[in-house]
Write a protein that holds these residues in place. Structure first.
Motif, PDB file in Angstrom:
ATOM      1  N   LEU A  52       0.719  -1.378   0.075  1.00  0.00           N
ATOM      2  CA  LEU A  52      -0.021  -0.212   0.115  1.00  0.00           C
ATOM      3  C   LEU A  52       0.748   1.369  -0.012  1.00  0.00           C
ATOM      4  O   LEU A  52       0.641   2.166   0.837  1.00  0.00           O
ATOM      5  CB  LEU A  52      -0.974  -0.083   1.292  1.00  0.00           C
ATOM      6  CG  LEU A  52      -1.877  -1.206   1.368  1.00  0.00           C
ATOM      7  CD1 LEU A  52      -2.763  -1.183   2.581  1.00  0.00           C
ATOM      8  CD2 LEU A  52      -2.652  -1.311   0.070  1.00  0.00           C
ATOM      9  N   ASP A  53       1.858   1.328  -0.849  1.00  0.00           N
ATOM     10  CA  ASP A  53       2.644   2.466  -0.881  1.00  0.00           C
ATOM     11  C   ASP A  53       3.487   2.690   0.143  1.00  0.00           C
ATOM     12  O   ASP A  53       3.860   3.823   0.702  1.00  0.00           O
ATOM     13  CB  ASP A  53       1.971   3.750  -1.451  1.00  0.00           C
ATOM     14  CG  ASP A  53       1.200   3.752  -2.932  1.00  0.00           C
ATOM     15  OD1 ASP A  53       2.013   3.004  -3.879  1.00  0.00           O
ATOM     16  OD2 ASP A  53       0.341   4.249  -2.912  1.00  0.00           O
ATOM     17  N   GLY A  54       3.861   1.608   0.831  1.00  0.00           N
ATOM     18  CA  GLY A  54       4.695   1.559   2.026  1.00  0.00           C
ATOM     19  C   GLY A  54       4.088   2.098   3.397  1.00  0.00           C
ATOM     20  O   GLY A  54       4.581   2.264   4.471  1.00  0.00           O
ATOM     21  N   ARG A  55       2.575   2.193   3.276  1.00  0.00           N
ATOM     22  CA  ARG A  55       1.793   2.471   4.492  1.00  0.00           C
ATOM     23  C   ARG A  55       1.706   1.408   5.368  1.00  0.00           C
ATOM     24  O   ARG A  55       1.475   1.459   6.666  1.00  0.00           O
ATOM     25  CB  ARG A  55       0.374   3.023   4.076  1.00  0.00           C
ATOM     26  CG  ARG A  55       0.365   4.370   3.396  1.00  0.00           C
ATOM     27  CD  ARG A  55      -1.020   4.980   3.260  1.00  0.00           C
ATOM     28  NE  ARG A  55      -1.947   4.093   2.940  1.00  0.00           N
ATOM     29  CZ  ARG A  55      -2.097   4.028   1.629  1.00  0.00           C
ATOM     30  NH1 ARG A  55      -1.541   4.783   0.643  1.00  0.00           N
ATOM     31  NH2 ARG A  55      -3.101   3.353   1.206  1.00  0.00           N
ATOM     32  N   LEU A  56       1.712   0.184   4.782  1.00  0.00           N
ATOM     33  CA  LEU A  56       1.637  -1.250   5.631  1.00  0.00           C
ATOM     34  C   LEU A  56       2.979  -1.887   5.591  1.00  0.00           C
ATOM     35  O   LEU A  56       3.566  -2.002   4.427  1.00  0.00           O
ATOM     36  CB  LEU A  56       0.480  -2.219   4.720  1.00  0.00           C
ATOM     37  CG  LEU A  56       0.297  -3.415   5.589  1.00  0.00           C
ATOM     38  CD1 LEU A  56      -0.035  -3.171   6.946  1.00  0.00           C
ATOM     39  CD2 LEU A  56      -0.626  -4.263   4.768  1.00  0.00           C
ATOM     40  N   GLN A  57       3.550  -1.963   6.721  1.00  0.00           N
ATOM     41  CA  GLN A  57       4.750  -2.681   6.843  1.00  0.00           C
ATOM     42  C   GLN A  57       4.519  -4.027   7.819  1.00  0.00           C
ATOM     43  O   GLN A  57       3.877  -3.887   8.744  1.00  0.00           O
ATOM     44  CB  GLN A  57       5.694  -1.707   7.811  1.00  0.00           C
ATOM     45  CG  GLN A  57       5.910  -0.493   7.022  1.00  0.00           C
ATOM     46  CD  GLN A  57       7.052  -0.292   6.178  1.00  0.00           C
ATOM     47  OE1 GLN A  57       7.920  -1.048   6.299  1.00  0.00           O
ATOM     48  NE2 GLN A  57       7.088   0.815   5.297  1.00  0.00           N
ATOM     49  N   ILE A  58       5.317  -5.148   7.211  1.00  0.00           N
ATOM     50  CA  ILE A  58       5.064  -6.541   7.743  1.00  0.00           C
ATOM     51  C   ILE A  58       6.549  -7.141   7.827  1.00  0.00           C
ATOM     52  O   ILE A  58       7.315  -7.029   6.824  1.00  0.00           O
ATOM     53  CB  ILE A  58       4.288  -7.417   7.027  1.00  0.00           C
ATOM     54  CG1 ILE A  58       2.952  -6.698   7.063  1.00  0.00           C
ATOM     55  CG2 ILE A  58       4.100  -8.869   8.030  1.00  0.00           C
ATOM     56  CD1 ILE A  58       1.809  -7.663   6.016  1.00  0.00           C
ATOM     57  N   SER A  59       6.895  -7.494   8.962  1.00  0.00           N
ATOM     58  CA  SER A  59       8.287  -8.178   9.180  1.00  0.00           C
ATOM     59  C   SER A  59       7.958  -9.473   9.918  1.00  0.00           C
ATOM     60  O   SER A  59       7.527  -9.531  11.020  1.00  0.00           O
ATOM     61  CB  SER A  59       9.213  -7.094  10.015  1.00  0.00           C
ATOM     62  OG  SER A  59      10.460  -7.700  10.278  1.00  0.00           O
ATOM     63  N   LEU A  60       8.653 -10.425   9.306  1.00  0.00           N
ATOM     64  CA  LEU A  60       8.609 -11.944   9.708  1.00  0.00           C
ATOM     65  C   LEU A  60      10.097 -12.291   9.833  1.00  0.00           C
ATOM     66  O   LEU A  60      10.999 -11.943   8.927  1.00  0.00           O
ATOM     67  CB  LEU A  60       7.928 -12.749   8.792  1.00  0.00           C
ATOM     68  CG  LEU A  60       6.385 -12.241   8.452  1.00  0.00           C
ATOM     69  CD1 LEU A  60       6.013 -13.350   7.229  1.00  0.00           C
ATOM     70  CD2 LEU A  60       5.577 -12.343   9.777  1.00  0.00           C
ATOM     71  N   ALA A  61      10.583 -12.796  10.845  1.00  0.00           N
ATOM     72  CA  ALA A  61      11.831 -13.256  11.194  1.00  0.00           C
ATOM     73  C   ALA A  61      11.775 -14.734  12.077  1.00  0.00           C
ATOM     74  O   ALA A  61      10.920 -14.866  12.796  1.00  0.00           O
ATOM     75  CB  ALA A  61      12.696 -12.192  12.052  1.00  0.00           C
ATOM     76  N   ALA A  62      13.009 -15.451  11.849  1.00  0.00           N
ATOM     77  CA  ALA A  62      13.220 -16.634  12.625  1.00  0.00           C
ATOM     78  C   ALA A  62      14.532 -16.841  12.828  1.00  0.00           C
ATOM     79  O   ALA A  62      15.532 -16.190  12.146  1.00  0.00           O
ATOM     80  CB  ALA A  62      12.722 -17.818  11.846  1.00  0.00           C
ATOM     81  N   ARG A  63      14.893 -17.659  13.819  1.00  0.00           N
ATOM     82  CA  ARG A  63      16.489 -17.820  14.139  1.00  0.00           C
ATOM     83  C   ARG A  63      16.593 -19.110  14.919  1.00  0.00           C
ATOM     84  O   ARG A  63      15.556 -19.779  15.627  1.00  0.00           O
ATOM     85  CB  ARG A  63      17.093 -16.904  15.341  1.00  0.00           C
ATOM     86  CG  ARG A  63      18.385 -17.026  15.545  1.00  0.00           C
ATOM     87  CD  ARG A  63      18.846 -15.946  16.586  1.00  0.00           C
ATOM     88  NE  ARG A  63      20.171 -15.955  16.840  1.00  0.00           N
ATOM     89  CZ  ARG A  63      20.999 -15.213  16.699  1.00  0.00           C
ATOM     90  NH1 ARG A  63      20.464 -14.247  15.740  1.00  0.00           N
ATOM     91  NH2 ARG A  63      22.134 -15.319  16.818  1.00  0.00           N
ATOM     92  N   GLY A  64      17.645 -19.951  14.444  1.00  0.00           N
ATOM     93  CA  GLY A  64      17.777 -21.144  15.088  1.00  0.00           C
ATOM     94  C   GLY A  64      19.236 -21.104  15.650  1.00  0.00           C
ATOM     95  O   GLY A  64      20.378 -20.758  14.583  1.00  0.00           O
ATOM     96  N   GLN A  65      19.466 -21.754  16.849  1.00  0.00           N
ATOM     97  CA  GLN A  65      20.897 -21.503  17.451  1.00  0.00           C
ATOM     98  C   GLN A  65      21.150 -22.815  17.893  1.00  0.00           C
ATOM     99  O   GLN A  65      20.258 -23.553  18.719  1.00  0.00           O
ATOM    100  CB  GLN A  65      20.785 -20.416  18.383  1.00  0.00           C
ATOM    101  CG  GLN A  65      22.314 -20.260  18.990  1.00  0.00           C
ATOM    102  CD  GLN A  65      22.428 -18.760  19.288  1.00  0.00           C
ATOM    103  OE1 GLN A  65      21.945 -17.906  18.611  1.00  0.00           O
ATOM    104  NE2 GLN A  65      23.361 -18.530  20.274  1.00  0.00           N
ATOM    105  N   VAL A  66      22.634 -23.593  17.598  1.00  0.00           N
ATOM    106  CA  VAL A  66      23.104 -24.764  18.262  1.00  0.00           C
ATOM    107  C   VAL A  66      24.290 -24.441  19.181  1.00  0.00           C
ATOM    108  O   VAL A  66      24.902 -23.414  18.807  1.00  0.00           O
ATOM    109  CB  VAL A  66      23.253 -25.665  17.079  1.00  0.00           C
ATOM    110  CG1 VAL A  66      21.976 -26.060  16.324  1.00  0.00           C
ATOM    111  CG2 VAL A  66      24.312 -24.983  16.313  1.00  0.00           C
ATOM    112  N   TYR A  67      24.420 -25.293  20.303  1.00  0.00           N
ATOM    113  CA  TYR A  67      25.535 -25.257  20.960  1.00  0.00           C
ATOM    114  C   TYR A  67      26.470 -26.435  20.940  1.00  0.00           C
ATOM    115  O   TYR A  67      26.035 -27.366  20.947  1.00  0.00           O
ATOM    116  CB  TYR A  67      24.927 -24.918  22.639  1.00  0.00           C
ATOM    117  CG  TYR A  67      23.853 -23.990  22.511  1.00  0.00           C
ATOM    118  CD1 TYR A  67      24.198 -22.669  22.787  1.00  0.00           C
ATOM    119  CD2 TYR A  67      22.511 -24.241  22.619  1.00  0.00           C
ATOM    120  CE1 TYR A  67      23.204 -21.576  22.992  1.00  0.00           C
ATOM    121  CE2 TYR A  67      21.505 -23.312  22.587  1.00  0.00           C
ATOM    122  CZ  TYR A  67      21.837 -21.907  22.869  1.00  0.00           C
ATOM    123  OH  TYR A  67      20.878 -21.008  23.139  1.00  0.00           O
TER     124      TYR A  67
END
Length: 788
Positions: free
Chosen positions: A501-516
């Motif tokens: 919508l011309d930048g009026r709607l912003q959606i952010s999706l993120a994920a992370r996996g970490q091993v030790y």
């Protein structure tokens, strides 16, 4: 021990050499697709009446590269220019003394284009700032889908704060606590969290102490000074999917200053009550069109402190250098370090009345239910923190860029006590005193690689890999045999920012996996065949901007996690002359889930901004210490996992410029935070007050600037122990701390400016205690600054 340290340095050196060689190869092999004709952005900076503004700072930022910050200054005609740029999307951030900051719309460059963009700065108005910490890439304030607060270098200077924690008082949702005088334990707690639930970053890279008992940055928070910083960004809410461990309550990012143009310096000296003296020097400049540099050095001395014998000394230095090797390639290095020494007091003592009443949380009354902290002639600490990083970035095309960064954090901490006691307080040392020491040295090496790919106009995809190695060296009177323990972690993370919508709607999706990965040789008994389990987190946020009403609606949900520290995995000591192990090498990382939602509103032609955020955080799994080991392998108990507590509340803020030279800021936070007790269930969290309120009034009249700060902290509960180690949970009353400072600024020439300032902290001389430690009363200070 010598062999251990040399081995660590060689290993770190090999990593650094490998990174440098890789960067050199990338530089040699890369094809400069922009060399055939760099683009330019130029324009003029004026005020609302059309008068030019010389000396304005104009920062150019790339839409897809968080590390690309190029600084220019407007000349005597108000003209600025950026030359030799590659094609892509940029925007400008412009600020000048006495004017509101302004951020431009997106500026799209194609190859060999010269783009003209003039900027008009209003005298009155709410600052329009750029935020990086929310998603790891630059965003304008109206685009951010998470709760973020910025503290600019100008704010710190006008408030005349000497330490970074004090400069952050008043941030919505943030509880700042300093237990006594300068150099005493200081904590930063976001949204009702614990003192280690906040991740600290330097230029976007995580900084923590591998030797801290919780693997956090708590150990060096008291020594953080605002040296050569452009701004501090505070992300409230979980941020682990992008920034990793400890980002449960939020993230604090220290953004270093970027240098450009002719060389400039600032020197200052001040002194005042408590035997306080501070000297500082900072400078910045540029290498023509090749980049820039900045540096700062500060020395803070407290000769007397609260009780007259609380000596404290801290030397802090910071620096940044950036080379723009080509229009598409930059190489930047950062450094931050502190070396401190502090005399420490003995802890407060609970008195008999704290245990004889019927109240669940007796009132904390000095001399009745507790005795405040008291002098110990030979109790103290020595700390050293060194942080250095190197970052290489290349824009391969308009759509694709990547960054490779290496950072090393080295900490050296020593706590010590001798046989002496202050005879005035012999009653509180019934077993006399005995010499002891603790040495905790930590090192953290981090390799961070990430790439940004723009897919059309609607998607900016980030993917990355992070490798971290932590090392802990521990030795003490109770464990004289030195040990060195190690942990390695590897993480993959990704994020998709969606613009509709011309930048009026912003959606952010993120994920992370970490091993030790940990050393099997350090695992006791049957734990030798069990591996440390990995951590997986997710994050999502959304914001919608209603242009007709200047309203932004936003919501965020995500996981946070905290990796088990080296001490929690390998901690040990001697009890009754017998070696005991407390750590569990396989203890799982802590994990949380948090939700928040709110709005931001602008009114009165950008002169008023206000907003509110509801937040909820549940600690799904935490690491705790039990006197009885649930594993059955540690007779004196040890670390284990259990469910955690809950925090929820409401953050509000308002900023206004009702008149041309007047700025008002206020915030109020309500927090209901509960910790989980295995015996009782949920009960009120320690140290967290239900109510926090702040008010800042900034008034300029010609060459005179007056700044007034008022912070109200509500009542809270904190544990205090008696001489037989019984715990009393006391309710400490709330307090109001007000600070007032005035500064007179006079230009001696075109390049030289003289500033004279003075004022007082705790203006109303309020007596209050933090966890039983006496805070300083009214403390006057004054000094001079010289810019040239």
């Amino acid at each position: 021990m010598i062999r251990i340290f040399i081995s660590g340095r060689k290993s770190a050196g090999r990593i650094l050499v490998s990174v440098c060689c890789a960067l050199a190869c990338l530089l040699a092999l890369s094809t400069n697709v922009f060399a055939q004709g760099g683009s330019s952005i130029t324009g003029r900076v004026t005020d609302e009446n059309g008068a030019v503004i010389p000396g304005a700072e104009v920062r150019l930022r790339s839409r897809s590269r968080s590390d690309l910050v190029i600084l220019a200054r407007s000349d005597e005609r108000g003209v600025y220019a950026f030359n030799g740029l590659g094609p892509g999307e940029y925007f400008l951030e412009v600020k000048a003394r006495g004017f509101a900051e302004k951020t431009s719309e997106d500026l799209r460059l194609v190859r060999a284009q010269v783009l003209s963009h003039d900027v008009t700065l209003p005298v009155a108005g709410v600052n329009e700032s750029v935020v990086v910490v929310s998603t790891g890439t630059p965003q304008r304030a109206d685009e951010v889908s998470k709760a973020v607060t910025l503290v600019e270098d100008r704010d710190v200077e006008e408030r005349r704060e000497e330490t970074l924690p004090e400069a952050l008082r008043g941030v919505p949702g943030l509880r700042v606590q300093q237990q006594g005088t300068y150099g005493a334990l200081t904590t930063l707690r976001l949204r009702g969290g614990r003192n280690y639930d906040t991740a600290l970053l330097l230029d976007g890279l995580r900084v923590r102490d591998a030797s801290d008992i919780n693997g956090s940055a708590v150990s060096f928070i008291p020594d953080l000074l605002p040296v050569d910083l452009e701004r501090v960004e505070i992300l409230r809410g979980s941020g682990s999917s992008i920034y990793g461990t400890n980002a449960i309550g939020g993230v604090i990012n220290l953004a270093p200053r970027v240098g450009a143009g002719s060389t400039r310096f600032e020197a200052g000296f001040e002194g005042g009550a408590l035997g306080l003296f501070r000297e500082r020097l900072q400078g910045s400049g540029g290498f023509r069109k090749l980049g820039g540099y900045s540096f700062g050095l500060t020395r803070l001395d407290v000769r007397r402190g609260v009780d007259g014998e609380d000596e404290y000394g801290n030397t802090a230095g910071s620096g940044r250098v950036q080379f723009n090797l080509t229009p598409g390639i930059t190489l930047a290095a950062n450094f931050y370090g502190t070396i401190s020494n502090a005399r420490r007091n003995e802890s407060p003592v609970a008195l008999a009345a704290a245990f004889t009443g019927t109240e669940r949380f007796p009132k904390a009354i000095e001399g009745v239910t507790f005795h405040t902290d008291f002098n110990d002639p030979d109790l103290g600490r020595r700390n050293r923190v060194l942080v250095a990083s190197l970052r290489f970035t290349q824009s391969v095309s308009e759509q694709f860029s990547y960054t490779v960064a290496y950072q090393r954090v080295s900490t050296r901490r020593r706590f010590y006590d001798g046989p002496l006691i202050d005879t005035d307080f012999a009653l509180f040392t019934p077993f006399a005193d005995f010499p002891y020491y603790f040495t905790n040295n930590g090192a953290t090496d981090t390799l961070d690689a990430r790439a940004n790919l723009r897919l059309g106009r609607s998607h900016l995809v980030t993917g990355g890999f992070e490798f971290e190695r932590g090392t802990l060296f521990q030795q003490s009177t109770f464990s004289p045999d030195a040990t060195t323990d190690r942990q390695r972690t590897a993480a993959f993370f990704g994020q998709d920012q969606i613009f509709l919508l011309d930048g009026r709607l912003q959606i952010s999706l993120a994920a992370r996996g970490q091993v030790y990965r940990i050393s099997a040789a350090d695992r006791p008994g049957f734990l030798s065949n069990i591996d440390a389990r990995s951590s997986v987190t997710g994050d999502g946020s959304i914001a919608y901007f209603i242009a007709s009403s200047n309203t932004k609606l936003r919501a965020h949900v995500g996981n946070g996690f905290r990796a088990a520290s080296l001490f929690e995995r390998f901690g040990e000591g001697t009890i009754g002359g017998v070696f005991r192990r407390f750590g569990d090498p396989t203890v799982r990382a802590e994990q949380s889930i948090s939700v928040d939602g709110g709005f931001d509103q602008r009114l009165m032609r950008e002169r008023l901004r206000f907003g509110a955020t509801y937040f909820y955080t549940r600690l799904q799994r935490v690491i705790d210490f039990a006197g009885v080991d649930p594993l059955g392998a540690r007779p004196f108990g040890g670390y284990f996992n259990r469910p955690g507590g809950i925090a929820r509340g409401l953050e509000t803020y308002a900023e206004a410029t009702p008149f041309r030279r007047t700025r008002l800021r206020a915030s109020y936070t309500y927090t209901n935070s509960d910790r989980f007790s295995p015996a009782i269930g949920l009960e009120q969290e320690f140290v967290i007050p239900a109510h926090l309120f702040s008010l800042n009034i900034n008034q300029r009249y010609r060459a005179l600037l007056i700044n007034f700060d008022l912070n109200r902290t509500g009542s809270y509960i904190a544990p205090v122990f008696d001489t037989s180690f019984r715990q009393a949970n006391l309710r400490f009353r709330g307090y109001t701390k007000a600070d007032l400072f005035a500064a007179y600024e006079r230009a001696l020439s075109e390049r030289v400016t003289f500033i004279l300032f003075g004022g007082a902290d705790n203006l109303f001389d309020v007596e209050y205690f933090e966890n039983g430690f006496r805070a300083p009363g009214i403390s006057g200070r004054g000094g001079v600054n010289l810019r040239f």
